[in-house]
Design an enzyme around this catalytic site. Structure first.
Site, PDB file in Angstrom:
ATOM      1  N   HIS A   1       6.043  38.959 -26.748  1.00 53.68           N
ATOM      2  CA  HIS A   1       5.657  38.787 -25.343  1.00 53.68           C
ATOM      3  C   HIS A   1       6.511  37.642 -24.814  1.00 53.68           C
ATOM      4  O   HIS A   1       6.845  36.720 -25.564  1.00 53.68           O
ATOM      5  CB  HIS A   1       4.202  38.345 -25.174  1.00 53.68           C
ATOM      6  CG  HIS A   1       3.160  39.265 -25.705  1.00 53.68           C
ATOM      7  ND1 HIS A   1       2.742  39.255 -26.999  1.00 53.68           N
ATOM      8  CD2 HIS A   1       2.421  40.226 -25.094  1.00 53.68           C
ATOM      9  CE1 HIS A   1       1.790  40.158 -27.173  1.00 53.68           C
ATOM     10  NE2 HIS A   1       1.578  40.768 -26.033  1.00 53.68           N
TER      11      HIS A   1
ATOM     12  N   ASP B   1       5.228  34.343 -25.896  1.00 52.33           N
ATOM     13  CA  ASP B   1       5.245  34.025 -27.332  1.00 52.33           C
ATOM     14  C   ASP B   1       6.525  33.276 -27.656  1.00 52.33           C
ATOM     15  O   ASP B   1       6.577  32.479 -28.582  1.00 52.33           O
ATOM     16  CB  ASP B   1       5.323  35.287 -28.214  1.00 52.33           C
ATOM     17  CG  ASP B   1       4.190  36.232 -28.013  1.00 52.33           C
ATOM     18  OD1 ASP B   1       3.075  35.773 -27.746  1.00 52.33           O
ATOM     19  OD2 ASP B   1       4.437  37.452 -28.146  1.00 52.33           O
TER      20      ASP B   1
HETATM   21  C1  XLS Z   1      -3.752  43.940 -28.233  1.00 51.40           C
HETATM   22  C2  XLS Z   1      -2.461  44.622 -28.256  1.00 51.40           C
HETATM   23  C3  XLS Z   1      -1.259  43.728 -27.998  1.00 51.40           C
HETATM   24  C4  XLS Z   1      -0.051  44.560 -27.671  1.00 51.40           C
HETATM   25  C5  XLS Z   1       1.046  43.806 -27.006  1.00 51.40           C
HETATM   26  O1  XLS Z   1      -4.772  44.464 -28.667  1.00 51.40           O
HETATM   27  O2  XLS Z   1      -2.337  45.276 -29.481  1.00 51.40           O
HETATM   28  O3  XLS Z   1      -1.035  42.906 -29.098  1.00 51.40           O
HETATM   29  O4  XLS Z   1       0.458  45.187 -28.792  1.00 51.40           O
HETATM   30  O5  XLS Z   1       0.669  43.278 -25.787  1.00 51.40           O
END
Ligand code: XLS
Ligand code: NI
Ligand code: NI
Length: 446
Positions: free
Chosen positions: A111, A114
């Site tokens: 993200h 991140d």
């Molecule tokens: C949350 C999601 C998230 C996505 C990315 O439950 O899995 O981690 O993969 O935003």
């Protein structure tokens, strides 16, 4: 704010006692070795590296501190200590690339925030993203590690409490668009193969205060705009929607694969978008992962996978590492029969438990997951190649291969014609579904 790109601490290692993980075979008792994953091994016509395209996720793996709604962080990782946000981001990136290359994993997913912490303004956030992505480019060039997909975090900041692209306030929708534009730019700059939308807060807490149709129309407008921008700027990859039924919203619009496919088709997004399916999201929707994968495959949208597993006792997204061989083998059966993933890979969207506090636990988790996928894929390939599985399944439908069954499939029999045939043939003979025989194949080849 000055952008600090070079650490003053000099090169250091975050995992000093761990060297490159190698394949040692099933007989090895070294917990820091692969027993099954040998990236060059060919299974069903492709190397394991090509089948899986494993990816490390930046959020849980490097940023997962073990904090939960009941308690403080438990993991005091050395790469999360710097006080300057860019210094921290850079050290996190050093740790990330050391970790990924020691595991021999070819990809990572992120993200926007991140990579580096969000700043107080969009402009300063952008400056930080530009700086850290310069550094990521250097690390990628040095290591050969690539980006499987990028995404924007449109769910953590308080401004998104009522959603991002489906927020009832246009100002928030526009802000989310600015954030997605930046995330797309960074994904493009880093050579990211794909781009993901997970709609954590795209849904509602109460239908009483929600105009669902209008919110879905807005989501589609937003996705079209994002797609048009990325295409105009040379993005060749797929966009993935990541279905999840709930959590954090009470009800999320991308509930499951079928709901998401219907949305994409209804709004004319189905040529550019496919699905990124996650094991724990499938079980939260009261499906199995193999069900979700089959639905996506049948629609030509089996794009990518987020690998993890849920807990049978708990109704939330526990995001444990994938270790369940039965679940994985059934998933790999669907994957092989679908001819693989459409461009994507397998991203470990999983977190080590709150009390798994050693950096080495991150290695055990990924090694275990990669070995589990490998065993499952080999078992699935054996079932397809060596057992009666395919023939038995085909035979269940043999009555449609010729004669009246074939005529029905081709649309040549009216309801009256079917009724006449039924009267002539009498009560149908009983035919066993043989589920237990099918289940035997799993145990036989695992
Ligand atoms: C949350 C999601 C998230 C996505 C990315 O439950 O899995 O981690 O993969 O935003
Ligand atoms: Ni998830
Ligand atoms: Ni996910």
């Amino acid at each position: 704010m000055p952008v600090v790109l070079r650490t003053t601490l000099g090169p250091k290692t975050y995992f000093p006692n761990i060297s490159r993980i190698s394949f040692e075979g099933p007989g090895s008792d070294n917990p820091l070795a692969f027993r099954y994953y040998d990236e060059n091994r060919v299974v069903a016509g492709k190397t394991l590296r090509e089948h899986f395209k494993f990816a490390v996720c930046w959020w849980h793996t490097l940023g997962g501190t073990g904090a939960d709604p009941f308690g403080a962080p438990t993991k005091d990782f050395a790469w999360l200590r710097a006080s300057d946000p860019l210094q921290l981001a850079r050290e996190k990136m050093d740790a990330g690339f050391e970790f990924i290359t020691k595991l021999g994993i070819p990809y990572y997913c992120f993200h926007d925030f991140d990579l580096v912490a969000e700043a107080d303004t969009l402009a300063e956030s952008r400056r930080r993203l530009d700086a850290i992505s310069d550094y990521a480019l250097e690390k990628q060039a040095e290591s050969g590690v690539r980006v499987l997909w990028g995404t924007a975090n449109l769910f953590s900041h308080p401004r998104y409490m009522n959603g991002a692209m489906t927020n009832p306030d246009f100002a928030v929708v526009a802000h989310a668009a600015a954030q997605v534009k930046n995330a797309l730019d960074i994904t493009l700059k880093l050579g990211g193969e794909h781009y993901v939308f997970w709609g954590g807060r795209e849904g509602y807490c109460s239908l009483l205060n929600t105009d669902m149709k209008r919110e879905l129309d807005h989501a589609a407008r937003f996705l079209h705009a994002a797609k048009d921008y990325a295409r105009a700027n040379g993005f060749k990859g797929h966009f993935f929607i990541e279905p999840k039924p709930m959590e954090p919203s009470k009800h999320q619009y991308d509930f499951d694969a079928a709901t998401s496919i219907k949305f994409l088709r209804e709004y004319g997004l189905d040529r550019d978008f496919k699905l990124n399916l996650e094991f724990n999201h499938a079980t939260l929707a009261l499906h199995t992962m193999q069900h979700e994968m089959q639905v996506a495959a049948d629609a030509g949208m089996l794009g990518s996978l987020d690998a993890n597993r849920g807990d049978y006792q708990n109704g939330w997204d526990t995001d444990q590492f994938p270790m369940n061989l039965y679940e994985l083998t059934e998933a790999m059966l669907v994957l092989l029969q679908a001819g693989g993933l459409q461009g994507g890979g397998i991203n470990f969207d999983a977190k080590t438990r709150r009390n798994s506090t050693d950096p080495a636990d991150l290695f055990y988790a990924h090694i275990g997951g990669m070995d589990a996928f490998t065993r499952a894929l080999i078992a699935a390939a054996d079932i397809l190649e060596k057992s009666d599985y395919t023939r038995l399944r085909r035979e269940r439908y043999a009555s449609f291969d010729s004669g009246n069954g074939r005529a029905f499939e081709q649309g040549q029999l009216s309801l009256e014609a079917l009724a006449t045939l039924a009267a002539q043939q009498g009560e149908p003979e009983q035919r066993s579904g043989k589920q237990e025989l099918f289940e035997q194949f799993l145990n036989r080849y695992l």
